[in-house]
Enzyme design. Sequence first.
Site, short mmCIF file in Angstrom:
data_model
loop_
_atom_site.label_atom_id
_atom_site.label_comp_id
_atom_site.label_asym_id
_atom_site.label_seq_id
_atom_site.Cartn_x
_atom_site.Cartn_y
_atom_site.Cartn_z
CE LYS A 11 0.97 1.09 4.46
NZ LYS A 11 1.70 2.31 4.88
N PRO A 110 9.05 -4.39 -0.08
CG PRO A 110 9.48 -2.10 0.00
CD PRO A 110 8.73 -3.14 -0.79
N GLY A 118 4.74 -6.94 5.76
CA GLY A 118 4.39 -7.95 6.75
C GLY A 118 2.89 -8.10 6.90
CB ALA A 120 0.94 -7.75 2.13
CG ASP A 155 -0.65 -0.73 8.05
OD1 ASP A 155 -1.45 0.15 8.42
OD2 ASP A 155 0.56 -0.50 7.86
#
Length: 316
Positions: A11, A110, A118, A120, A155
């Site tokens: 994102k 990255p 992380g 995701a 997130d």
Amino acid sequence: MREIVARAHGKVNLHLGVGDAREDGFHELVTVFQSLDLHDTLSLIVDDEVEVREGSIVSDLTVTGLDARYVPCNPTNLAWRGVDKLVDAYRARGLESAPSVRIHIRKGIPTAGGMAGGSADAAAALVATQALLSDYLPPLDPTELDALAGELGSDVPFTLRGGTMLGTGRGEQLTHMLSRGQYHWALVFSKKGLSTPRVFGHLDELRAQGRDLPPSLDTTELSKALMSGSPEQLAPLLVNDLQAAAVSLRSDIARTLKLGQQAGALAAIVSGSGPTCAFLCSSELHARDLLDDLLAEGLYSGAVAHGPTKGAYVLD
């Protein structure tokens, strides 16, 4: 052996307003997430010959790809925790056993780069594990899955859903936002990541020292720009309250942002807590040309991406 493969996207925060620290240690946020096609791919390698009745069903975790050496391959990994959390939820509903699995993650996002890599991975783990356990019990209601995602990280609910969304609370309370068109980005990565808690803490320090860094909590004009579908209208409205703290901690970020502006980006912004720098461009060709120019300056590495894209999903 069989394999269940899921994908989740990184994102960029089009807006990241950071309010005061809360009693739980998190900060009140007003943020606008947009998912990008930059992604990680997670595989569950299922051993149906080994049934696990208690404890973790994960026997091993391996990682390849971008920044793989920085990713923990133990139960602290968010993907591993995502599998465990969903299995526990199914056990509470009557699941007696589940097959042993190995996790493999192919990184394209990255690590510690401010792009929710992380998170995701955790979202991909949730949807892959749900696909596995649907052989035993009906899938969880989406609201239940969202709640589990929020317990894993701020997130994770967004990376589970994708698209363009307004995040409040600590970022886990999500509301869909209308967004027209595609937005193209040149992304520049760094050799060394940045700790998200460290960046938030440094912002608190800068404010305590009297720096004029008020919270950016109004997304009205940004919402209008997203409805227009115009990157030129969106560009001047990009905001990241964490950028000052990230730049203060890492002077190389300021240089990268300046190079992108000089190379013709519509806008230059730190992605999340950094250190990834995101440059909004007018088209995919513009993004590719800009990235070529930036990498020619000797910067570490990067990628071209576009958004919005969908949330985590299982590949056919």
